[in-house]
Design an enzyme around this catalytic site. Structure first.
Site, PDB file in Angstrom:
ATOM      1  N   SER A 172      30.354  42.438  40.783  1.00  4.74           N
ATOM      2  CA  SER A 172      31.603  43.195  40.803  1.00  4.74           C
ATOM      3  C   SER A 172      31.373  44.476  41.590  1.00  4.74           C
ATOM      4  CB  SER A 172      32.043  43.538  39.373  1.00  4.74           C
ATOM      5  OG  SER A 172      33.118  44.461  39.371  1.00  4.74           O
ATOM      6  N   TYR A 185      30.776  46.623  30.636  1.00  7.26           N
ATOM      7  CA  TYR A 185      30.949  45.824  31.850  1.00  7.26           C
ATOM      8  C   TYR A 185      30.163  46.414  33.018  1.00  7.26           C
ATOM      9  CZ  TYR A 185      33.310  42.884  35.293  1.00  7.26           C
ATOM     10  OH  TYR A 185      33.581  41.967  36.283  1.00  7.26           O
TER      11      TYR A 185
END
Length: 315
Positions: A172, A185
């Protein structure tokens, strides 16, 4: 004298690499064939995983699909079979190391040796750090980061034996620079990026040039995983959430071109570079101007309003 020669060779390699990268930016790279390769995709029941399965099916790959959601995974398998692919679906909980190893043994016995590994699965808690139960935080790290170690240990040995394979990590942009309120995350994706880069260096040091790696770092993808996340409205149109199909198609082009890393969209390279080059205060000023300090708050409110187990399935 040897040092001077090595320095000159390094500068030549550096110049060549930069020029080659510039040329490849403007020219369509040559794409490899993966017809007949056995490709394992984790998180195959989710939006991105399903699209990856269909794209790999188009390229003639045989598919092994892993997901903890049996129904969603079987739906992906059905669609891939309709596209003409040979498909084998397995229900796997990636937060459990022994589950991964046991199902990996089944895959080798029932299907064969995996030559393309796409680590796509991921979760996010969607809660502020102090409001989030420890077990939910742990699951994010287990699925998004620890599972990469276990998956690689399960399938890399045969790739090394054959000096052939490809390992893909769907990370990501939040593994390159962070934002507020998604500590679990960001930590897991920073870990994924570090793991992938170190693994790539190890393979190169061992001169296993037949095993390729590709790191994919997309901006927020419109899969519902981060529903509600918004940057400042005046610049939102410049960096809108990515469409899942576009994200997968860009990723596939990088994979088939043996590209080591891709940020989607390209503008994501800018904050990655400025994070390293500019002072903390300068990055912070830009971050606040863009609304990055509060962009996750609507997302967290959405999660809090839902009755769930605290996780949003990714990709």
């Amino acid at each position: 004298m040897i040092f001077i020669m090595d320095l000159l060779l390094m500068l030549i390699d550096l110049t060549y690499s930069i020029l080659a990268a510039i040329i490849q930016t403007f020219l369509r790279p040559r794409l490899k064939s993966i017809d007949g390769e056995l490709c394992l995709i984790t998180g195959a029941g989710g939006a991105l995983g399903r699209l990856f399965a269909l794209e790999f099916a188009k390229e003639g790959a045989r598919l092994v699909l892993w997901d903890c959601n049996t129904v969603a995974n079987e739906k992906t398998a059905e669609l891939a079979r309709e596209a003409g692919a040979e498909v084998h679906a397995y229900t796997v909980d990636l937060s459990k190391r022994l589950d991964i190893y046991q199902v990996a043994d089944r895959v080798r016995a029932e299907v064969g040796d995996v030559s393309i590994l796409v680590n796509n699965a991921g979760v996010v808690a969607g809660r502020r750090l102090l409001d989030c139960p420890d077990e939910i935080l742990e699951r994010t790290l287990l699925v998004n980061c620890h599972a990469l170690f276990w998956m690689t240990k399960a399938f890399l040995p045969k790739m090394k034996e054959n000096n052939h394979g490809h390992i893909v990590t769907i990370a990501s942009a939040l593994g390159l620079f962070s934002t507020a309120c998604v500590e679990d995350y960001c930590a897991s994706k920073f870990g994924a990026v570090g793991f992938h880069e170190s693994l790539t260096h190890e393979l190169l040091a061992e001169e296993l040039d037949g095993i390729k790696t590709t790191l994919v770092c997309p901006y927020i993808v419109d899969t519902g995983m981060f529903a509600g996340c918004e940057i400042r409205k005046e610049i939102r149109s410049l960096i809108p959430p990515l469409q899942p199909l576009y994200t997968v198609q860009q990723s596939m082009q990088a994979i088939l071109a043996d590209q080591q890393m891709i940020c989607i969209p390209r503008i994501m390279y800018i904050p990655f570079l400025t994070r390293a080059l500019l002072p903390w205060e300068a990055n912070l000023a830009t971050y606040r101007f863009m609304g990055g300090d509060k962009c996750m708050l609507p997302f967290i409110k959405n999660v809090e309003s839902k009755t769930s187990n605290g996780h949003i399935k990714s990709c």
